[in-house]
Scaffold this active site. Structure first.
Site, PDB file in Angstrom:
ATOM      1  CB  CYS A 131      -0.927  -0.009   1.209  1.00  0.00           C
ATOM      2  SG  CYS A 131      -2.040  -1.438   1.259  1.00  0.00           S
ATOM      3  CE  LYS A 196      -7.335  -2.294   4.581  1.00  0.00           C
ATOM      4  NZ  LYS A 196      -6.931  -1.661   3.300  1.00  0.00           N
ATOM      5  NE  ARG A 218      -1.482  -5.441   1.216  1.00  0.00           N
ATOM      6  CZ  ARG A 218      -2.404  -5.672   0.292  1.00  0.00           C
ATOM      7  NH1 ARG A 218      -3.660  -5.863   0.658  1.00  0.00           N
ATOM      8  NH2 ARG A 218      -2.086  -5.713  -0.981  1.00  0.00           N
ATOM      9  CE  LYS A 249     -11.428  -3.837   4.004  1.00  0.00           C
ATOM     10  NZ  LYS A 249     -10.777  -3.269   2.811  1.00  0.00           N
ATOM     11  CB  SER A 275     -14.084 -10.032   0.028  1.00  0.00           C
ATOM     12  OG  SER A 275     -12.818 -10.201   0.669  1.00  0.00           O
ATOM     13  CE1 TYR A 314     -17.245  -6.197  -2.487  1.00  0.00           C
ATOM     14  CE2 TYR A 314     -17.035  -7.095  -0.275  1.00  0.00           C
ATOM     15  CZ  TYR A 314     -16.497  -6.396  -1.333  1.00  0.00           C
ATOM     16  OH  TYR A 314     -15.228  -5.884  -1.239  1.00  0.00           O
TER      17      TYR A 314
END
Length: 325
Positions: A131, A196, A218, A249, A275, A314
């Site tokens: 990122c 996050k 990450r 998140k 997801s 979603y």
């Protein structure tokens, strides 16, 4: 409070209309933001294998999908771009003719009232999948801020309604706020991915966004899933730097964090039903193990009950249909 048999809680559960009258948490279309993925090309709608019902759209097909969202009454979408070419600095992220910049212009031209939120990060655009700028195998914080600022301003210039930095670099909200104001976009809000986590629930997203890191992980910049006090510190910093909305998140494994953030700050709180959370429900439903509608609505209601004011999910289009029926 009187005890049984004088007080019988089941009295208020005895029929649907009573249950409706005493229901404490209400999920509605007004709570929903639908994430979409955009790629270069024409007349493209590639279904994402690990996320049934979700697609990588070319800009022309993205516009059709955006019109559908507007017709359903969904307030907005958040966009993720997949570039044609990747490089160490994620150049297409902040290019005037980048895929997101094209997508924003097209949607705002066709569906001007649909809220367009743009994810600001470099991981989809860099050849290493991280990122930020990488030097000697380490993701560099401060040099990355300059690129995130350029990306944010370019999104605003294209017509984005909300800027959503997701990179988790220290100081990025303040840098972006200053740059947006200097460029004349002082009225564009920032939805900060404030808490996050370095979660295992992102796998299907990395398929969709083609953004898996090419080395390491990450965890040096996304949060440790074991920490909640740290989340409050991160949210505090983002609010002080100018965030208008703060995000947690993922959502489902972090309901306690959502609740703490809402109670502590009384700020608009977004939660990302990510997801992996979506894919698990879809897979179990396809195997006949669960009722997709009931489980999805239960999950989303729990996120709202925890304190989220808005949910990126979603399931958004399905939720509209389920609630109407």
């Amino acid at each position: 409070m009187s005890v049984f048999p004088i007080y019988r809680p089941r009295r208020l559960r005895s029929n649907e209309n009573l249950r409706r009258l005493v229901r404490e948490t209400h999920l509605s279309v007004d709570d929903l933001i639908y994430p979409m993925f955009v790629v270069h090309g024409q007349n493209t709608a590639n279904e994402i294998t690990s996320m049934p019902g979700c697609y990588q759209y070319s800009v022309d097909r993205l516009v059709i999908a955006a019109k559908e969202l507007a017709s359903l009454g969904i307030p907005g979408t958040i966009l993720f771009g997949i570039p044609e070419n990747k490089d160490p600095f994620g150049s297409e992220a902040y290019a005037d003719d980048g895929i997101i910049q094209q997508a924003v212009c097209a949607i705002k031209d066709a569906v001007p009232d649909l809220l367009v939120i743009t994810d600001v990060c470099l991981c989809e655009y860099t050849d290493h999948g991280h990122c930020g700028i990488v030097e000697d195998g380490e993701v560099q914080n401060d040099p990355t801020l300059d690129l995130l600022v350029q990306e944010s301003v370019s999104h605003a210039h294209a017509g984005a309604d909300v800027i959503a930095p997701s990179d988790m670099m220290d100081g990025r909200v303040g840098a972006i706020r200053y740059a947006l104001d200097e460029a004349g976009y002082e009225n564009i809000p920032i939805m900060a991915y404030s808490a996050k986590y370095a979660s295992a629930f992102y796998g299907p997203f990395r398929d969709a966004a083609e953004s898996a890191p090419q080395f390491g992980d990450r965890r040096s910049y996304q949060m440790d899933p074991a920490n909640s006090e740290e989340a409050l510190r991160e949210v505090t910093l983002d609010i002080e730097e100018g965030a208008d909305i703060v995000m947690v998140k993922p959502a489902l494994s972090y309901l306690d964090v959502i609740s703490q953030v809402k109670t502590e700050f009384q700020m608009p709180v977004a939660a990302y039903n990510v997801s992996g959370e979506y894919a698990m429900i879809k897979a179990a439903a396809q195997n006949g193990w669960i009722d997709e509608k009931r489980v999805a609505l239960e999950v989303l209601t729990s996120i709202k009950r925890a304190g989220a004011d808005m949910i990126l999910t979603y399931f958004a289009k399905s939720v509209v249909e389920w609630l109407e029926n």
